[in-house]
Every structure is written in structure tokens, then in C-alpha cells.
Design a protein around this motif. Structure first.
Motif, PDB file in Angstrom:
ATOM      1  N   ARG A   1       0.731  -1.177   0.110  1.00 24.19           N
ATOM      2  CA  ARG A   1       0.028  -0.128  -0.087  1.00 24.19           C
ATOM      3  C   ARG A   1       0.912   1.120  -0.069  1.00 24.19           C
ATOM      4  NH1 ARG A   1      -4.296   1.643   3.845  1.00 24.19           N
ATOM      5  NH2 ARG A   1      -3.115   0.517   5.640  1.00 24.19           N
ATOM      6  N   ASP A   2       0.299   2.246  -0.541  1.00 24.97           N
ATOM      7  CA  ASP A   2       1.094   3.683  -0.628  1.00 24.97           C
ATOM      8  C   ASP A   2       1.445   3.965   0.699  1.00 24.97           C
ATOM      9  OD1 ASP A   2       0.204   6.812  -0.724  1.00 24.97           O
ATOM     10  OD2 ASP A   2       1.867   6.132  -1.832  1.00 24.97           O
ATOM     11  N   TYR A   3       2.561   4.508   1.215  1.00 28.25           N
ATOM     12  CA  TYR A   3       2.847   4.760   2.611  1.00 28.25           C
ATOM     13  C   TYR A   3       2.034   6.042   3.290  1.00 28.25           C
ATOM     14  CZ  TYR A   3       7.032   1.756   2.336  1.00 28.25           C
ATOM     15  OH  TYR A   3       7.635   0.311   2.145  1.00 28.25           O
ATOM     16  N   TYR A   4       1.690   6.790   2.484  1.00 29.81           N
ATOM     17  CA  TYR A   4       0.761   8.157   2.867  1.00 29.81           C
ATOM     18  C   TYR A   4      -0.478   7.532   3.237  1.00 29.81           C
ATOM     19  CZ  TYR A   4       4.868  11.045   0.965  1.00 29.81           C
ATOM     20  OH  TYR A   4       5.928  11.686   0.986  1.00 29.81           O
ATOM     21  N   GLU A   5      -0.822   6.658   2.492  1.00 33.83           N
ATOM     22  CA  GLU A   5      -2.303   6.053   2.666  1.00 33.83           C
ATOM     23  C   GLU A   5      -2.032   5.405   4.062  1.00 33.83           C
ATOM     24  OE1 GLU A   5      -4.742   2.503   0.855  1.00 33.83           O
ATOM     25  OE2 GLU A   5      -3.880   3.860  -0.770  1.00 33.83           O
ATOM     26  N   VAL A   6      -1.097   4.611   4.051  1.00 33.44           N
ATOM     27  CA  VAL A   6      -0.961   3.720   5.484  1.00 33.44           C
ATOM     28  C   VAL A   6      -0.957   4.584   6.783  1.00 33.44           C
ATOM     29  CG1 VAL A   6       0.675   2.219   6.754  1.00 33.44           C
ATOM     30  CG2 VAL A   6       0.334   1.848   4.249  1.00 33.44           C
ATOM     31  N   LEU A   7      -0.375   5.745   6.726  1.00 34.95           N
ATOM     32  CA  LEU A   7      -0.427   6.549   7.812  1.00 34.95           C
ATOM     33  C   LEU A   7      -1.647   7.642   7.738  1.00 34.95           C
ATOM     34  CD1 LEU A   7       3.329   7.685   8.238  1.00 34.95           C
ATOM     35  CD2 LEU A   7       2.185   5.554   9.350  1.00 34.95           C
ATOM     36  N   GLY A   8      -2.432   7.663   6.720  1.00 38.52           N
ATOM     37  CA  GLY A   8      -3.533   8.387   6.689  1.00 38.52           C
ATOM     38  C   GLY A   8      -3.161   9.929   6.709  1.00 38.52           C
ATOM     39  N   ILE A   9      -2.090  10.373   5.736  1.00 38.59           N
ATOM     40  CA  ILE A   9      -1.644  11.636   5.753  1.00 38.59           C
ATOM     41  C   ILE A   9      -1.723  12.010   4.123  1.00 38.59           C
ATOM     42  CG2 ILE A   9      -0.447  11.670   7.994  1.00 38.59           C
ATOM     43  CD1 ILE A   9       2.011  10.896   6.443  1.00 38.59           C
ATOM     44  N   GLU A  10      -1.566  13.477   3.921  1.00 41.61           N
ATOM     45  CA  GLU A  10      -1.093  13.846   2.662  1.00 41.61           C
ATOM     46  C   GLU A  10       0.258  13.967   2.272  1.00 41.61           C
ATOM     47  OE1 GLU A  10      -5.224  14.748   2.365  1.00 41.61           O
ATOM     48  OE2 GLU A  10      -3.755  15.110   0.870  1.00 41.61           O
ATOM     49  N   LYS A  11       0.264  13.876   0.977  1.00 43.67           N
ATOM     50  CA  LYS A  11       1.628  13.906   0.324  1.00 43.67           C
ATOM     51  C   LYS A  11       2.596  14.891   0.929  1.00 43.67           C
ATOM     52  CE  LYS A  11       1.527  10.854  -3.291  1.00 43.67           C
ATOM     53  NZ  LYS A  11       1.519   9.457  -2.831  1.00 43.67           N
ATOM     54  N   ASN A  12       1.944  16.303   1.184  1.00 42.42           N
ATOM     55  CA  ASN A  12       2.836  17.305   1.465  1.00 42.42           C
ATOM     56  C   ASN A  12       3.092  17.407   3.213  1.00 42.42           C
ATOM     57  OD1 ASN A  12       0.282  18.176   2.152  1.00 42.42           O
ATOM     58  ND2 ASN A  12       0.263  19.949   0.925  1.00 42.42           N
ATOM     59  N   ALA A  13       2.614  16.305   3.973  1.00 44.03           N
ATOM     60  CA  ALA A  13       2.489  16.184   5.250  1.00 44.03           C
ATOM     61  C   ALA A  13       3.946  16.788   5.777  1.00 44.03           C
ATOM     62  CB  ALA A  13       2.205  14.848   5.990  1.00 44.03           C
ATOM     63  N   GLU A  14       3.687  17.554   7.018  1.00 43.63           N
ATOM     64  CA  GLU A  14       4.982  17.812   7.674  1.00 43.63           C
ATOM     65  C   GLU A  14       5.487  16.669   8.745  1.00 43.63           C
ATOM     66  OE1 GLU A  14       6.308  20.918   7.674  1.00 43.63           O
ATOM     67  OE2 GLU A  14       4.959  21.561   6.148  1.00 43.63           O
ATOM     68  N   PRO A  15       6.698  16.640   8.872  1.00 39.61           N
ATOM     69  CA  PRO A  15       7.513  15.681   9.688  1.00 39.61           C
ATOM     70  C   PRO A  15       6.601  15.539  10.847  1.00 39.61           C
ATOM     71  CG  PRO A  15       9.144  16.895   8.734  1.00 39.61           C
ATOM     72  CD  PRO A  15       7.967  17.713   8.577  1.00 39.61           C
ATOM     73  N   ASP A  16       6.083  16.636  11.542  1.00 39.13           N
ATOM     74  CA  ASP A  16       5.326  16.379  12.804  1.00 39.13           C
ATOM     75  C   ASP A  16       3.964  15.538  12.769  1.00 39.13           C
ATOM     76  OD1 ASP A  16       6.735  17.865  14.559  1.00 39.13           O
ATOM     77  OD2 ASP A  16       5.650  19.565  14.852  1.00 39.13           O
TER      78      ASP A  16
END
Ligand SMILES: [Zn+2]
Ligand SMILES: [Zn+2]
Length: 379
Positions: A4-19
Motif C-alpha cells: 500500500r502507499d505509505y501516505y495512505e498507510v499513515l492516513g496523511i497527505e503527500k505534503n504532510a509535515e514531519p510532525d
């Protein structure tokens, strides 16, 4: 299966900040951590998937490779050891994860976990029935149980006296082995627990004869548990380290004592209040009297006023169950039930007939029937 796409796994946007990467991973890790989901392979898979996604997205260089080339962009990195997520299912303490986690985030360099050591012993769940009286007072109970205890002959290590456990030959004491496989995108390396030592890093070549190298033996014992006042069904008391000893010196599990409240034949519990139903006679209801009422704190005298209707509820303050968190104590609610006599004696029959006649005369003089007055009383 495709990753699965890693951003999808974490439920975040492609431009998500490190925080955001960090806080999303923290939430998922808390939810799926194997210590919280024992024997749940789906949770374990979800945990590893999230850990892998975090591993990549929290590293600027890996993240940029992943953004440009997807999963294929990371394959080349695997030659030097691959993902280092650890087999947390053997972690002895949940906090372990966060020690490691924050070490990663704030400390910069990655720490290698090394062998996981012998696994923790099982938690033992015990159901304990308690009466309402015991719950009101709080009680100390002795519980007999069977559990695994550390072997005294080998001191829990599993090696026969005079011998010592050896460093595992398969993994060289690391506890983990890498498996390399070829996939469509190239070489893939996965890290898993060593099959020879099961991640412990050590093996026993000359096992203790008492425990056959397990480091623990069956035991029957009695433990004492102190139950605070106010508990209810579903509450449990954890007794840390009193469960099964872990094999080969692994930490002991816990005993979890689950409370089960027995049904009471006099009282019904409602939160911290108890309900008691008091049957009284027609004449007691009409004339009033001093009733002797049982409570969980002993009998109390209670005034039933004259002209008390059936169903009326009186409150005896502080005669209920103490709050389990120490916030006060409940009440006893006394519900009055007027009892109609059956099988009248001729004397009773005569008196009731006389009473009925008086009611009729009164109704005639007031222009109100007995039924009217009853309806007034209950409205
Ligand atoms: Zn032994
Ligand atoms: Zn090994």
C-alpha cells in the motif's frame, strides 16, 4: 500482495509535515501494538506496515526517493540491512516502543535493538465472584491457582547446573535473521526472528533435567488479592508479575482478577445505589408505622408516614455502595409495596366490610367516589 502507499498507510497527505508523520504513526502504533493485541496477526501486520511507512517517510532521503520512484525507489537501500523494525511482539514493555520511537525522532541515529530475549510469561485471567456485602465492605480473598514458576534447579536459565547457555550459531546472538527474496522490482530483504533461538540469541545445549530446558515448572499456589469497596462486574485487579514465569528467565506475566458480582436476593444494584422493596400492610400504609429496614450497613429504623401510597420511594442517604474511586457513597432506595391480604379471617372480613361502609357514607356526603379520591392520590 502489492504494498500500500505509505501516505495512505499513515492516513496523511503527500505534503504532510514531519510532525504529522510522527503523530499519525504514534496513533497507529498505539492502536496496533502487539502488546495490546496479543495473538492478533492482523494487528501485527498493520503495526509492521505502519512502522515500515514511518521508517521511510520520517527519513528525508528515503522519503524523496519514495516520492519520485514509489516503492521501487527504495529497493536499492535494502542491501545494507533493510528495514530494521523489530519484532515487537516480544517486547516486554509497551513503553519500550516509545523509548525507541523518540530515540529515533529526537536522537537522530537509529538504534539497533539486538536480541529480544526470552519471551514474557502468560497473563492469567481469573474470575472472582463477590457478594454485594463483600463489595460494600471491600474484601481480601485468597485465590488458588496453577501457574508456571521459575525452575529452582537451573535458576530459570534452562541450562543444566554446571553448563551455560550458548550464543546461537544461526544468528550469532543477534536474534534476527535476514531473508532475501527476488521480486519483480528487484531484491527484497525481510528481517525476522531467528528460527533456531526464536529471537532470544542464546541456545541451551545441555538442558536442565528438572524443567527440560524450559527454565520453569508447574506450580500450585495461593495468592491474596485485596478488593477495594465499590467494584462492579467487569472491573479487574491486575497483579503484576504474578502470572506465569517466562521461559528461560523471561519476565513473568500478570494475574488479572476479573470481578463478577453475584445477584442478591434482597437488593438490586443501580450504580452506587441499591434498591430495596418493602412490603407493608394496608393498615400500616394507612396509619403509618416505624419499619425495621435491612441495609448493607445493618438494619435501620425508618418512619413510614400515614397515608403512604404503594410505589412511593424513600431514600436512605449513605446506605448504598461506596464509590470505587472514593467519591462518596450511594443511597438505599426503599420502594414501598402495599400488600393486599389474601385468605381473610371472618374477623378481618367483617372489619373490611365495616370500613367499606364508612367509605361509601363519606363518598355520599362529599359527592366524591372512592375511585375519585384514589385517582387524586395517584395523579
Ligand atoms: Zn531447570
Ligand atoms: Zn538465533
Amino acid at each position: 500482495m502489492a504494498k500500500r502507499d505509505y501516505y495512505e498507510v499513515l492516513g496523511i497527505e503527500k505534503n504532510a509535515e514531519p510532525d504529522q508523520v510522527k503523530s499519525s504513526y504514534r496513533k497507529l502504533a498505539l492502536k496496533y501494538h502487539p502488546d495490546r493485541n496479543p495473538d492478533d496477526s492482523d494487528a501485527e501486520a498493520a503495526f509492521k506496515e505502519a512502522s515500515e511507512a514511518y521508517e521511510v517517510l520520517s527519513d528525508a532521503e528515503k522519503r524523496s526517493n519514495y516520492d519520485r520512484f514509489g516503492h521501487a525507489g527504495l529497493e536499492g537501500n535494502f542491501g545494507s540491512g533493510g528495514f530494521q523494525w523489530s519484532d515487537f511482539s516480544h517486547a516486554t514493555d509497551f513503553d519500550d516502543l516509545f523509548g525507541d520511537f523518540f530515540g529515533n525522532v529526537f536522537g537522530g541515529g537509529r538504534r539497533s535493538r539486538g536480541p529480544s530475549g526470552p519471551p514474557k510469561g502468560r497473563d492469567l485471567r481469573i474470575s472472582l465472584k463477590l457478594s454485594l456485602e463483600e463489595i460494600t465492605e471491600g474484601v481480601e480473598k485468597k485465590i488458588s491457582l496453577q501457574r508456571m514458576k521459575s525452575c529452582e534447579v537451573c535458576d530459570g536459565g534452562g541450562a543444566a547446573p554446571g553448563s551455560t547457555p550458548q550464543t546461537c550459531q544461526t544468528c550469532g546472538g543477534v536474534g534476527q535473521v535476514q531473508q532475501v527474496s527476488r521480486s519483480f522490482f528487484g531484491q527484497q530483504v525481510t528481517v525476522g526472528a531467528c528460527p533456531t533461538c526464536h529471537g532470544e540469541g542464546r541456545t541451551v545445549s545441555d538442558p536442565c533435567r528438572e524443567c527440560a530446558g524450559e527454565g520453569r515448572v508447574r506450580d500450585k499456589t495461593t495468592i491474596t488479592v485485596r478488593i477495594p469497596a465499590g467494584v462492579s462486574t467487569g472491573n479487574y485487579i491486575p497483579l503484576r508479575g504474578q502470572g506465569d514465569a517466562g521461559p528461560r528467565g523471561g519476565p513473568a506475566g500478570d494475574v488479572l482478577v476479573f470481578i463478577e458480582e453475584e445477584e442478591h436476593d434482597t437488593y438490586t444494584r443501580e450504580g452506587n445505589d441499591v434498591i430495596f422493596r418493602l412490603p407493608i400492610s394496608i393498615s400500616q400504609a394507612a396509619l403509618g408505622y416505624e419499619a425495621q429496614v435491612p441495609t448493607l450497613h445493618g438494619d435501620v429504623k425508618m418512619k413510614i408516614p400515614e397515608a403512604t401510597q404503594t410505589g412511593r420511594v424513600f431514600r436512605l442517604r449513605g446506605k448504598g455502595i461506596p464509590d470505587v474511586d472514593g467519591r462518596g457513597i450511594g443511597d438505599q432506595l426503599v420502594e414501598v409495596l402495599v400488600w393486599t391480604p389474601t385468605q381473610l379471617t371472618s374477623e378481618e372480613r367483617r372489619l373490611f366490610a365495616e370500613l367499606d361502609e364508612i367509605h361509601q357514607q363519606r363518598a355520599d356526603s362529599e359527592g366524591k367516589s372512592f375511585l375519585d379520591r384514589m385517582l387524586e392520590a395517584f395523579s
